[in-house]
Design a protein around this motif. Sequence first.
Motif, short mmCIF file in Angstrom:
data_model
loop_
_atom_site.label_atom_id
_atom_site.label_comp_id
_atom_site.label_asym_id
_atom_site.label_seq_id
_atom_site.Cartn_x
_atom_site.Cartn_y
_atom_site.Cartn_z
N GLU A 31 0.84 -1.21 0.00
CA GLU A 31 0.00 0.00 0.00
C GLU A 31 0.87 1.26 0.00
N PHE A 32 1.90 1.23 0.85
CA PHE A 32 2.88 2.32 0.96
C PHE A 32 3.47 2.59 -0.43
N ALA A 33 3.96 1.52 -1.08
CA ALA A 33 4.62 1.66 -2.38
C ALA A 33 3.65 2.23 -3.41
N ALA A 34 2.44 1.73 -3.40
CA ALA A 34 1.45 2.19 -4.38
C ALA A 34 1.18 3.68 -4.19
N GLU A 35 1.09 4.12 -2.92
CA GLU A 35 0.83 5.55 -2.68
C GLU A 35 1.99 6.41 -3.17
N VAL A 36 3.21 5.93 -2.95
CA VAL A 36 4.38 6.70 -3.39
C VAL A 36 4.42 6.79 -4.91
N LEU A 37 4.17 5.69 -5.59
CA LEU A 37 4.20 5.71 -7.05
C LEU A 37 3.11 6.63 -7.61
N GLU A 38 1.95 6.58 -6.97
CA GLU A 38 0.86 7.43 -7.44
C GLU A 38 1.17 8.90 -7.19
N LYS A 39 1.90 9.16 -6.10
CA LYS A 39 2.34 10.54 -5.82
C LYS A 39 3.34 10.98 -6.92
#
Lengths: 501, 357
Positions: free
Chosen positions: A413-421
Amino acid sequence: MGAEESILHHTESRVDPARQRAVAEALRAFMPAHAVLYREEETRPFECDGLSAYRQRPMVVALPETEEQVVRVLRTCHSMGVPVVPRGAGTGLSGGALPLAEGVLLGMAKFNRILSVDAHARTARVQPGVRNAAISEAAAAHKLYYAPDPSSQIACSIGGNIAENSGGLHCLKYGLTVHNVLRVRGYTVEGDAVEFGSEALDAPGYDLLALSIGSEGMLAVTVEATVKLVPRPEVARVIMASFAQVETAGNAVADMIAAGIIPAGLEMMDRPATRAVEEFVHAGYDLDAAAILLCESDGTPEEVEEEIGRMKAVLSRSGATQLRVSESEAQRLKFWAGRKAAFPAVGRISPDYYCMDGTIPKKRLGEMLGFIAEMEKKYGLRCPNVFHAGDGNLHPLILYDANDPGQLHRTEEFAAEVLEKCVEVGGTITGEHGVGIEKINQMCVQFGAKEIEVFLALKRAFDPGGLLNPGKNIPTLHRCAEYGRMHVRGGKLPFADLPRF
Amino acid sequence: MQAALGRIADRIRAAAGGEGLRLRGGGTKDFYGGPLAGEVLDLREYAGVVTYEPTELVITARCGTPLAELEAVLAARQQMIPFEPPHFGAGATLGGCVAAGLAGPRRAANGLYYGSVRDYVLGCSLMDGRGEALRFGGQVMKNVAGYDVSRLAAGSMGTLGVILEVSLKVLPLPVARATLRFAMDEPGAIARLNEWGGRPMPISASAWQAGELAVRLEGAQAAVDACCAKLGGTRVDEGEAARYWQGLREQADPFFAAPGALWRVSVPPTSAPLALDGRQLIEWGGALRWWKTDAVAGDVRASAKAVGGHATLFRGGDRASGVFTPLDPVLARLHRNVKAVFDPAGVFNRGRLYPEW
């Protein structure tokens, strides 16, 4: 991903034994038995690439030794409707070479010869299984080298570099794989010979060379490439600069470019990263600094002398609290050793880690770091940062323990949020590791439905039956609809005509 | 600009099934490629720099932006478009520059400045044959998400769609430059250029014609000075040198005024002198050989092919048999398929790249 990490995504689809036998037998009609593997203990070593969180045993592994065999594997699979997944050294970080349960894994490792080095023309003809570093080793006698230097260069193969458009520590000045490969020769999924680019500086028609580089092995299978060699700089020196704030270090990067300087390498590490590394390699990093920059100049001795002077002036003006310049080649390599060992060093302080690969406009670095710090709190996970600062390519490393299933989930989830940012601030979900299977959902955020349709159509232009490495790189629109986080442009929801689940 | 975009889309949709559209910026490259066909779709109104961040080394501009304007904006911040695109006239636009995919003298530079148009394209938006605006790549230097459609657009001669907007990587202007001249025969010049190309010398351009080799050095002051001392030759006055390289870039050099068709022969740089009748100018360290010749197309193409290169009928001559080197059947099939992805009805620039489509 950490070497000892356990499996996040393990599918063990059941294969029809009759189908498996039929395919293996068809391949064994023209290949020796040892080059066609299908028993569980034989195919197990091929179940993942460098992204070990995703595993899948292939139905059959084919390890051709000749070009004729490659063509026949492709033709046989094509006629039987079997998907083919090409694989180089298996060091890829996004699961681009993840096998398919119903597919043949086409291992190109035996194509490991450097066919020729032409010092006068400054080119090398190589087979796809040749290791990246081996090209520079072969060219060293001529004071030439192959410029792209991904961190995995001692193991990764040029075929894989072409598939992923790999970068490295020096691509700000010397470019990516796409800038350093002149020609690729290979075969379409049907087994038809194709050549993209040429040993001249261009080729007639569309630039299919540029299109094929970074296409993740989905358009054609490479059997030979001509790469560009460049003169080895006479000297290289690196400055290690300390900063009291990460933001100041980020601004120093912009100041450097604004001053008209393009460093040969420009890398940044934050304190959690330097601390992890220092314990491991003793590179002599300043552990009091919130961040350090490694800034390299290369060229003739006169050029480097002049440039190091200009770089030092910029870094001091930009608020560096300490500057150290390498005084010898040994010291330069030591400064770099820490950066190059960042991943394994982080692997020592945490049972597992998850490496991200987004790229952002450099001016958004401060904002991005603030966001990552927030995410650390939100998910209760630490995240040291190493960056290719010169080109805005970030490698935040989320530390977690795979034995704790809750942590696994939070990491993703963390990684997905960073990539989307990364997408939100005008960047991209992957700078150099590729989409593969790992970031396929984030492709739905990066691109709109129309662009994804074009990608899928381009795939069909080369591979109408969708048999070459299907399911990687480009998501289906249904997948995007299910993922639910989509690219929204102009407030309009894409995929409006697709059913929702 | 939204209105201009709408007008472009309307023209494209209205053109389906008709004679097709001929995409045009300043019209400075109308001479290049296959015969002109279709109604003109003038793209000059879709113009302007969208974003320019000198510290990001990226500029984004609309297709109708004059190249001269773009270069002036960059020069004000001591930056440049590295590949020195030829303008071939006052009205040259960014869209035409990318669609033609032509680079100037700096194309084969040693080191930092190396590269052609496609090497500096980071992203683009395209309007396809259905009038849909699509966005590929981005504004960052490292980006491997999806297929690299924006580099594919470079050199596509407008056959894939309207290149609406382009993001280019730019570079700082070199601190120092110098031009040296040497008396040298053709085999000597080819040998020397390739030898120098293998050394860490800041060579940014080269040209050989009529027994004289000119070499341009660009980079740090110390590197340029040291290289001048190492290479010898005759140092050319900076004003004269600038005019010379500009003359090559824009084909204003007297060489291009000689009689005969102009062929652009692209070969591996070490290729031995080509046995053609006529006059020759060599650029790009030996990799680009311009010929003014009346030789038949088949002979020019055969001599290029023999050394692993290809030949384009750049200006003049008998253009009936096509200007670009024909593709083998497999590549021709892939080209047709790629074209159909973007422009299934064949709306754009029919016959401009290959006569069949």
